[in-house]
Design an enzyme around this catalytic site. Structure first.
Site, PDB file in Angstrom:
ATOM      1  N   GLU A  63      -3.320  10.444   3.095  1.00  0.00           N
ATOM      2  CA  GLU A  63      -4.514  10.589   3.916  1.00  0.00           C
ATOM      3  C   GLU A  63      -4.496  11.949   4.611  1.00  0.00           C
ATOM      4  O   GLU A  63      -3.436  12.437   5.014  1.00  0.00           O
ATOM      5  CB  GLU A  63      -4.604   9.474   4.962  1.00  0.00           C
ATOM      6  CG  GLU A  63      -4.865   8.101   4.348  1.00  0.00           C
ATOM      7  CD  GLU A  63      -4.971   7.006   5.387  1.00  0.00           C
ATOM      8  OE1 GLU A  63      -5.951   6.241   5.346  1.00  0.00           O
ATOM      9  OE2 GLU A  63      -4.061   6.914   6.237  1.00  0.00           O
ATOM     10  N   GLU A  92       0.829  -1.199   0.000  1.00  0.00           N
ATOM     11  CA  GLU A  92       0.000   0.000   0.000  1.00  0.00           C
ATOM     12  C   GLU A  92       0.864   1.250   0.000  1.00  0.00           C
ATOM     13  O   GLU A  92       1.920   1.293   0.643  1.00  0.00           O
ATOM     14  CB  GLU A  92      -0.906  -0.023   1.242  1.00  0.00           C
ATOM     15  CG  GLU A  92      -1.958   1.060   1.297  1.00  0.00           C
ATOM     16  CD  GLU A  92      -2.927   0.840   2.446  1.00  0.00           C
ATOM     17  OE1 GLU A  92      -3.346   1.842   3.056  1.00  0.00           O
ATOM     18  OE2 GLU A  92      -3.267  -0.331   2.752  1.00  0.00           O
TER      19      GLU A  92
END
Length: 713
Positions: A592, A588
């Site tokens: 964010e 990943e």
């Protein structure tokens, strides 16, 4: 499936000490066990035990010595060890057979353990799930024992797994159970559960007496039970087993005469770690049935260090490096040379090494005898192609090495896991050996051409073999990447979010453990002024009290540039996410923005080794870094981008480079295709996201455009 709860170390010690004290007491006589001449008693006991778990066999022998049969003889004389089928020895994922179908559905699971609060779609219910290798091995072990029982002469046989213990008053309670079976004319039972866990909301059942009941469904575990000869015959006729054995057998209760003791009188030991792997967990997580699994971290640490591996071109060295990583090694591989600090540590033997495996490092080929000198306990692996002779330099080295210090690994060997795991005194993971294209000896960038890398903040991160502890003068590894060879395979995709492109995107209808909401398609709404709105709102959906919006690309991408123009939510407790992600293995790359502080963004990388399908999905925190933006991301639209190639990852805000990570700073660079994700969600972690304030809902993240220049797979 009911996951086993493990105790803390002090409680484990107290439990095991208590068992040892109990075992010095005199054995207790049972009226339920006897030899073959004893009619209507349990005449035989099978214990399912892995060959590589001799300590567990000794433990179960000690447990059985506490009980005597009707004649006063210890139960050990009735007991036979069954050499369990070992998932570690599967060369490939087992396929369907007459005895077992490894594919089942979420609907099969929910039949056994209904979840009244969840709202799975038809697609969810019929979603196909493949059993894990340990689940398959467990199922085959039980089936093989049923075959033995069906062809034998014993009327009743007990089957035990090797991690059980007899609960206090086991002997007295079993005597009562057996007596009531006879008194209630139930002696022709097929299966008698003595060890089980009822589903969360209780198993539907009919009580036959105060000590026995007949279940309709809803019993997990097959770690301790009695099966009759006729019961074994019936079970074999009902095959193939579809799904985990304890799930499948619940579906067959209506075709069997199944009894259970009024409570479980045999239990799995809480001080022993489970070797099982539960294939249902991802599906239950997505529908919101699981709210927290804790930190899923990789805890294996290698015993044999360091490891050095050399070989010819295209002989599988890159695959070997990934395989060693999957065994828990911190592996440096496929380089012409390595950073001076680590090279000096290796060649002097004075400093602690940052890595414990070195594969295909060209500069070390001329230092083989120095390696033996400084690392007398080192293990060596030599790879070669089929019909190829080993290099003379390696042959000279082998002459002075102990035979237990090296192996020769042929690129066509069918049992690669077995070969290297025997050398390294470890067990292989439950997946196939990785097969990747060899990278060769890559060159490092000149120190003059290395751009500055922002150091990691002191944020909490995962403790893992694949996360470097940044507490020394370590700047990662800057590898020269052939960008032209990659960009020639890129495709350009642009999306302005005026409509929802269902050929490119999937609106999500699932969740994950730390998400307080369920994603719902209706939470994606198009706004002519602002673009696509991802909305979070209060919405009672049973297992979740909120609904949220999320979308995922239907295609996966390997390397490239991924950018989005968005305006984030500023509500505390809410996360706006733009990231690349994959599972099996989990890798990943994140951007964010937390609503509690929209003047900064969080970059993150999760890395697990393996190739397609490897069940390495570890990681809880990843390796996060905060970046100060210098503006409020919730007030206006800004462009956020991720550039990713095989040697580094770069993060951009409004086309300005804000962060960069190279190899092993602090993780390897993800190397497998990933999908693109965009979402808004309320976070369970107050530390990360802040406290969610309901009166500020609904809240929205707006997406104006996205562009992708990447290799589509």
């Amino acid at each position: 499936m009911r996951k086993k709860t493990n105790l803390s170390l002090p409680l484990k010690y107290l439990f095991s000490t208590g068992l040892k004290i109990r075992r010095v007491l005199p054995s207790k006589r049972s009226k339920v066990f006897g030899n073959k001449s004893s009619h209507s008693l349990i005449n035989h006991i099978y214990v399912i035990n892995l060959k590589r778990q001799p300590k567990r066999w000794k433990e179960i022998e000690a447990e059985l010595q506490q009980i005597s049969d009707i004649s006063g003889s210890k139960l050990n004389y009735l007991t036979e060890r069954y050499n369990a089928i070992d998932a570690k020895e599967f060369l490939n994922d087992p396929i369907a057979s007459d005895d077992l179908d490894p594919i089942y559905t979420l609907g099969d699971q929910l039949y056994v353990e209904p979840q009244p609060l969840i709202l799975p779609t038809e697609w969810d219910l019929n979603f196909k799930i493949r059993m894990s290798r340990p689940e398959i091995a467990v199922a085959y072990s039980h089936i093989e024992l049923w075959k033995r029982i069906a062809s034998g002469n014993n009327e009743y046989t007990m089957i035990l797994e090797d991690d059980i213990w007899f609960k206090p008053a086991f002997n007295r309670e079993l005597n009562k159970v057996w007596k009531e079976i006879k008194e209630n004319d139930q002696s022709k039972f097929d299966i008698l559960y003595l060890s089980f866990e009822e589903v969360k909301n209780g198993a539907p059942k009919t009580f036959i007496s105060s000590k026995i009941f007949c279940p309709v469904r809803g019993l997990w575990n097959l770690s301790g039970y009695v099966v009759s000869k006729q019961g074994a015959e019936k079970l074999l006729k009902l095959l193939p087993c579809k799904g985990p054995i304890d799930l499948w057998i619940n579906h067959k209760f209506k075709s069997l005469n199944v009894l259970a003791s009024y409570r479980s009188i045999i239990s799995q030991r809480p001080d022993l770690s489970s070797t099982n792997s539960y294939s249902i967990l991802p599906a239950l997580t997505k529908i919101g049935a699981i709210t927290s699994e804790g930190a899923a971290l990789f805890n294996n640490r290698p015993l044999e260090v360091p490891v050095f591996a050399f070989g010819s071109n295209d002989s599988g060295l890159t695959s070997l490096a990934i395989a060693l990583s999957m065994l828990g090694y911190r592996c440096l591989s496929d380089l012409e040379t390595i950073p001076n600090s680590e090279l000096n540590s290796i060649l002097t033997g004075k400093n602690k090494l940052l890595f414990n495996a070195y594969v295909n490092i060209n500069i070390l080929k001329g230092k083989l005898f120095d390696l033996i000198k400084f690392y007398p306990n080192a293990k060596f692996i030599f790879t070669l192609n089929e019909n190829e002779c080993l290099d003379e330099v390696y042959l000279e080295l082998i002459k002075i090495l102990d035979k237990n210090k090296f192996v020769i690994l042929n690129s066509k060997a069918p049992n690669k896991w077995q070969i290297i795991c025997q050398l390294l005194r470890t067990v292989p993971p439950d997946c196939r050996f990785p097969e990747l294209i060899d990278k060769g000896n890559r060159k490092l960038k000149s120190q003059n051409n290395i751009s500055e890398i922002q150091k990691l903040d002191k944020l909490k991160h995962d403790f893992s073999p694949w996360v470097m502890e940044i507490d020394r003068q370590w700047n990662g590894i800057d590898i020269i990447c052939d960008e032209n060879s990659l960009s020639n395979r890129y495709v350009m995709i642009k999306e302005d979010f005026k409509t929802f492109n269902s050929q490119f995107w999937t609106a999500r209808n699932d969740t994950f453990t730390d998400n307080l909401a369920l994603f719902r398609e209706e939470n994606l709404v198009f706004d002519l002024k602002h673009g696509l709105a991802l909305t979070l709102k209060k919405h009672n959906l049973g297992v979740r009290k909120y609904s949220a919006g999320a979308m995922t690309s239907k295609h996966q991408y390997l390397y490239g540039r991924f950018e989005v123009v968005l305006k984030a939510s500023n509500v505390p407790g809410v996360i706006t996410g733009f990231f690349l992600h994959r599972d099996s293995p989990r890798q990943e790359i994140d951007i964010e923005i937390a609503g509690k502080n929209t003047s900064r963004l969080l970059t993150n990388v999760f890395y697990n080794p393996g190739d397609e399908g490897a069940k390495f999905d570890y990681g809880y925190r990843g390796t996060p870094t905060y970046i100060d933006l210098g503006f409020d991301a919730s007030e206006s639209f800004h462009k956020y981008a991720i550039e990713w190639d095989e040697s580094e990852i770069r993060w951009f805000v409004d086309d300005h480079l804000v962060h960069r990570r190279n190899q092993w700073n602090p993780t390897p660079i993800p190397h497998l295709p990933m999908a693109i994700h965009l979402n808004i969600w309320p976070c369970r972690s107050k530390e990360f996201a802040g406290i969610l304030i309901n009166k500020l809902l609904p809240t929205t993240t707006f997406l104006k455009k996205i562009s992708i220049n990447a290799q589509k797979l």
